[in-house]
Design a protein around this motif. Sequence first.
Motif, PDB file in Angstrom:
ATOM      1  N   GLY A   1     -16.410   1.673   3.468  1.00 54.65           N
ATOM      2  CA  GLY A   1     -15.983   0.289   2.798  1.00 54.65           C
ATOM      3  C   GLY A   1     -14.743   0.663   2.629  1.00 54.65           C
ATOM      4  O   GLY A   1     -14.044   1.516   2.459  1.00 54.65           O
ATOM      5  N   ASP A   2     -14.073  -0.984   2.618  1.00 54.90           N
ATOM      6  CA  ASP A   2     -12.580  -0.543   2.188  1.00 54.90           C
ATOM      7  C   ASP A   2     -12.011  -2.202   1.212  1.00 54.90           C
ATOM      8  O   ASP A   2     -12.605  -2.236   0.058  1.00 54.90           O
ATOM      9  N   THR A   3     -11.397  -2.689   1.570  1.00 59.92           N
ATOM     10  CA  THR A   3     -10.403  -3.682   0.508  1.00 59.92           C
ATOM     11  C   THR A   3     -10.290  -4.496   2.215  1.00 59.92           C
ATOM     12  O   THR A   3     -10.718  -4.849   2.702  1.00 59.92           O
ATOM     13  N   CYS A   4      -9.258  -5.888   1.273  1.00 61.82           N
ATOM     14  CA  CYS A   4      -8.817  -7.542   2.207  1.00 61.82           C
ATOM     15  C   CYS A   4      -7.124  -7.103   1.843  1.00 61.82           C
ATOM     16  O   CYS A   4      -7.114  -6.192   0.652  1.00 61.82           O
ATOM     17  N   HIS A   5      -7.023  -7.834   2.619  1.00 56.29           N
ATOM     18  CA  HIS A   5      -5.694  -8.624   2.581  1.00 56.29           C
ATOM     19  C   HIS A   5      -4.678  -9.967   2.987  1.00 56.29           C
ATOM     20  O   HIS A   5      -6.098 -10.051   4.005  1.00 56.29           O
ATOM     21  N   VAL A   6      -4.378 -10.717   2.747  1.00 56.69           N
ATOM     22  CA  VAL A   6      -4.613 -11.474   3.388  1.00 56.69           C
ATOM     23  C   VAL A   6      -2.526 -11.933   2.511  1.00 56.69           C
ATOM     24  O   VAL A   6      -1.949 -11.848   1.545  1.00 56.69           O
ATOM     25  N   ASP A   7      -1.560 -12.449   3.605  1.00 56.97           N
ATOM     26  CA  ASP A   7      -0.236 -12.595   3.524  1.00 56.97           C
ATOM     27  C   ASP A   7      -0.363 -14.208   3.872  1.00 56.97           C
ATOM     28  O   ASP A   7      -0.077 -14.886   5.406  1.00 56.97           O
ATOM     29  N   VAL A   8       0.953 -15.430   3.629  1.00 58.12           N
ATOM     30  CA  VAL A   8       0.748 -16.892   3.554  1.00 58.12           C
ATOM     31  C   VAL A   8       2.413 -16.200   3.675  1.00 58.12           C
ATOM     32  O   VAL A   8       2.661 -16.857   2.797  1.00 58.12           O
TER      33      VAL A   8
ATOM     34  N   VAL B   1     -16.456 -14.154   4.942  1.00 53.46           N
ATOM     35  CA  VAL B   1     -16.813 -13.616   5.783  1.00 53.46           C
ATOM     36  C   VAL B   1     -16.521 -11.415   5.847  1.00 53.46           C
ATOM     37  O   VAL B   1     -16.783 -11.693   6.475  1.00 53.46           O
ATOM     38  N   GLU B   2     -16.303 -11.076   4.311  1.00 57.50           N
ATOM     39  CA  GLU B   2     -15.929  -9.699   4.243  1.00 57.50           C
ATOM     40  C   GLU B   2     -16.906  -9.310   3.053  1.00 57.50           C
ATOM     41  O   GLU B   2     -15.651  -8.383   1.856  1.00 57.50           O
ATOM     42  N   PRO B   3     -18.023  -9.222   3.095  1.00 56.36           N
ATOM     43  CA  PRO B   3     -18.865  -9.218   1.923  1.00 56.36           C
ATOM     44  C   PRO B   3     -19.025  -7.800   1.606  1.00 56.36           C
ATOM     45  O   PRO B   3     -18.779  -7.425   0.198  1.00 56.36           O
ATOM     46  N   HIS B   4     -18.294  -7.039   2.617  1.00 59.65           N
ATOM     47  CA  HIS B   4     -18.676  -5.707   2.326  1.00 59.65           C
ATOM     48  C   HIS B   4     -17.777  -4.694   2.224  1.00 59.65           C
ATOM     49  O   HIS B   4     -16.971  -3.338   1.519  1.00 59.65           O
ATOM     50  N   LEU B   5     -16.631  -5.817   2.056  1.00 55.59           N
ATOM     51  CA  LEU B   5     -14.889  -5.314   1.528  1.00 55.59           C
ATOM     52  C   LEU B   5     -14.407  -5.912  -0.248  1.00 55.59           C
ATOM     53  O   LEU B   5     -13.719  -5.466  -0.417  1.00 55.59           O
TER      54      LEU B   5
ATOM     55  N   GLY C   1       0.860  -5.606   2.747  1.00 53.90           N
ATOM     56  CA  GLY C   1      -0.212  -4.718   2.850  1.00 53.90           C
ATOM     57  C   GLY C   1      -1.446  -4.269   3.406  1.00 53.90           C
ATOM     58  O   GLY C   1      -1.441  -4.878   4.907  1.00 53.90           O
ATOM     59  N   THR C   2      -2.245  -3.465   3.247  1.00 56.05           N
ATOM     60  CA  THR C   2      -3.027  -3.187   3.693  1.00 56.05           C
ATOM     61  C   THR C   2      -4.483  -3.042   2.293  1.00 56.05           C
ATOM     62  O   THR C   2      -4.204  -2.403   1.486  1.00 56.05           O
ATOM     63  N   PRO C   3      -6.170  -2.981   3.260  1.00 56.57           N
ATOM     64  CA  PRO C   3      -6.890  -2.450   2.195  1.00 56.57           C
ATOM     65  C   PRO C   3      -6.847  -0.453   2.283  1.00 56.57           C
ATOM     66  O   PRO C   3      -5.687  -0.206   3.364  1.00 56.57           O
ATOM     67  N   GLY C   4      -8.063  -0.261   1.972  1.00 56.79           N
ATOM     68  CA  GLY C   4      -7.603   1.688   2.318  1.00 56.79           C
ATOM     69  C   GLY C   4      -7.468   2.546   0.670  1.00 56.79           C
ATOM     70  O   GLY C   4      -6.574   3.655   0.636  1.00 56.79           O
ATOM     71  N   GLY C   5      -7.880   1.662  -0.374  1.00 57.08           N
ATOM     72  CA  GLY C   5      -7.857   2.646  -1.800  1.00 57.08           C
ATOM     73  C   GLY C   5      -6.023   3.525  -2.178  1.00 57.08           C
ATOM     74  O   GLY C   5      -5.135   2.781  -2.289  1.00 57.08           O
ATOM     75  N   ASP C   6      -6.349   5.012  -1.636  1.00 58.60           N
ATOM     76  CA  ASP C   6      -5.674   6.084  -2.142  1.00 58.60           C
ATOM     77  C   ASP C   6      -4.434   6.023  -1.213  1.00 58.60           C
ATOM     78  O   ASP C   6      -3.505   6.367  -0.723  1.00 58.60           O
ATOM     79  N   GLN C   7      -5.083   5.514   0.146  1.00 58.93           N
ATOM     80  CA  GLN C   7      -4.611   5.516   1.165  1.00 58.93           C
ATOM     81  C   GLN C   7      -3.181   4.214   1.866  1.00 58.93           C
ATOM     82  O   GLN C   7      -1.839   3.440   2.301  1.00 58.93           O
TER      83      GLN C   7
ATOM     84  N   GLY D   1     -13.648  -5.185  -4.361  1.00 55.67           N
ATOM     85  CA  GLY D   1     -14.159  -5.534  -5.430  1.00 55.67           C
ATOM     86  C   GLY D   1     -15.713  -6.267  -5.428  1.00 55.67           C
ATOM     87  O   GLY D   1     -15.340  -7.330  -4.616  1.00 55.67           O
ATOM     88  N   GLY D   2     -16.494  -6.115  -5.602  1.00 55.99           N
ATOM     89  CA  GLY D   2     -17.232  -7.443  -5.903  1.00 55.99           C
ATOM     90  C   GLY D   2     -18.374  -6.435  -3.978  1.00 55.99           C
ATOM     91  O   GLY D   2     -18.964  -7.828  -3.836  1.00 55.99           O
ATOM     92  N   TRP D   3     -18.326  -5.410  -3.924  1.00 56.45           N
ATOM     93  CA  TRP D   3     -18.410  -5.436  -2.652  1.00 56.45           C
ATOM     94  C   TRP D   3     -20.266  -5.595  -2.749  1.00 56.45           C
ATOM     95  O   TRP D   3     -21.625  -4.663  -3.829  1.00 56.45           O
TER      96      TRP D   3
END
Length: 611
Positions: free
Chosen positions: A415-422, A50-54, A495-501, A436-438
């Motif tokens: 573009g960015d990344t994803c994150h999940v916490d459970v 569902v987030e294939p660009h990320l 956590g967060t996406p964001g590369g260097d951020q 990765g695999g964007w």
Amino acid sequence: MFTTRPEITGTFGVASSTHWLASQTAMGVLERGGNAFDAAVAAGFVLQVVEPHLNGPGGEVPILFWSERERRMQALRGQGSAPQLATPEAFRSLGFEQVPGIGLLPATVPAAFPTWLTLLREQGTWELADVLAPAIGYARDGFPMLPRAVQAILAVQELFKTHWPSSAAVWLPDGRVPAPGALHRLPELAATYERIVATAQREGSGRTGVIDAAIRCWQQGFVAREIDSYYRQHAVRDTSGDNHAGLLRYEDMAQWQVEAEAPLTGSFGRYTVAKCGFWSQGPLFLQQLGMLRHADLAAHAPPTAGFVHRIAEAAKLALADRLAWYGVAPGADRAAQQALLSDEYLRQRWSQVDLQRASNELRPGSPGGRAAQLADLAVAARTLKEADTRFGVGEPTFANLPPVAEWADCEIFVGDTCHVDVIDRHGNMVAATPSGGWLSSSPVVPGLGFAINTRLQMTWLDAGLPNTVTPRVAPCTTLSPTLALRDGEPYMAFGTPGGDQQDQWSVAFFLRHAVHGMDLQEAIDAPAWHVKHAPSSFWPRQTVLNTLQLESRFAPQEIDQLRALGHVVQVGEPWSEGRLCAASRSTDAQGRRILRAGANPRGMQGYAVGR
């Protein structure tokens, strides 16, 4: 404080991610008896769809987790290594001074699948087929296309049509860009996962045996063979403007293994924060905390110049150290890396901060008296003179959007990344940052339905550096999940996406919560910022110094004060900084476990759920 949504509170389970379907998938697993590990893995595979660009199946995923049964934290090194053929000499022989940002050459071993399944095997309870079922369902039957994903496809549609036909077949149905919100199907990816499940069930015995067979299918079976064939036999367009074949081979995938390790930790008052090792930028967080122990942050409210200036200046010093010292190539100095986290070193680094003036110098430290060696930072300018940037660059590839009327009033996010916490009712905790695999950074592998990561662009070709491209060695990734203990007990995953951020936004979030008592949602919603004060981790590695990017929700007088301190301030959109997710566990006065979660409202797709 007004918040965009409530802090979720419950006792049964909570999940937070960068997409509502992944969060709800995780919660659905918990509701059906799965634990936090089952839930995180199922959500992780849904994020790939569902987030294939990320992120995507060909990407990577560092994971931190707390096992209540084992009463310990662990980190999984979900970053794939460089191919055996990837050497500085190999790239220079092709005319490169840097690993390119797109195409086949920057691929590392696709590590997300075996890493997620290692977590499932070691800590989960569910069967492989059940965990993969939600992702397969969305891929087979359709999922709503996010506006940001459509933007990514629109930006690179000419690249797909002209040079990457396998990607055009997946992302441009009938030759057209999908409409935002329209259901989009990925039948080839669904078939790949269904084939893996069928093969694993045929070749494996019992729950763990089936999972092991699935990992073999990925790393030593048809998946690895298809990737090997495509990367050997096809040359595709990359940022050089020329076509090149890839370096990734079957043997690279067959020999790679997921490694588990104890995380690095740092203390801050009541809290102990855990991060991945120097193969990630996780120590950046710990270095900033060690400096900021001495910053008297309690005297400076979060939306003030005093708070921002102190954290920004600590970040600048830590970013310079990351450039000089992080990585796991043969040039890495393990003793220096450990010294970077010592209180003596961090106290000395904090003494270099000028509370009255922003630094405009890149100043790596000298841990243990060792002298820093830096890469040739002028390479970015030379690279750009010869590069083809029409289709975008870096993390992930994202070209400038053409002047299309329907996007005239849309806020554009690169573009960015994803994150999940459970966190589950037992107290197990997971924090994971898939990336990765964007879809827009490398072509789809025909027959598999997904692209491979381009993480090798984060290495240097200069010899002797801790992050020099090296065969069978992983690049230093920006991906950086976090766990925190409070008073010695497991407390928070975030956590967060964001590369260097990533380890800037997450540090400020943590301090707003730990120092100033904001709840999770308040700390996520608060006005945010980041500094640019180092070479980018992504192609073409351009260096920007002393630039502070702020959301416009800061008061004008605070912005003026930051400028007076010497920061080069850039004011962005009001909700443009940060993509944080967070979940926590604590105990009330009656001894009952209380679970909480919050999620980022920016971009209108992240959600926390729980009960």
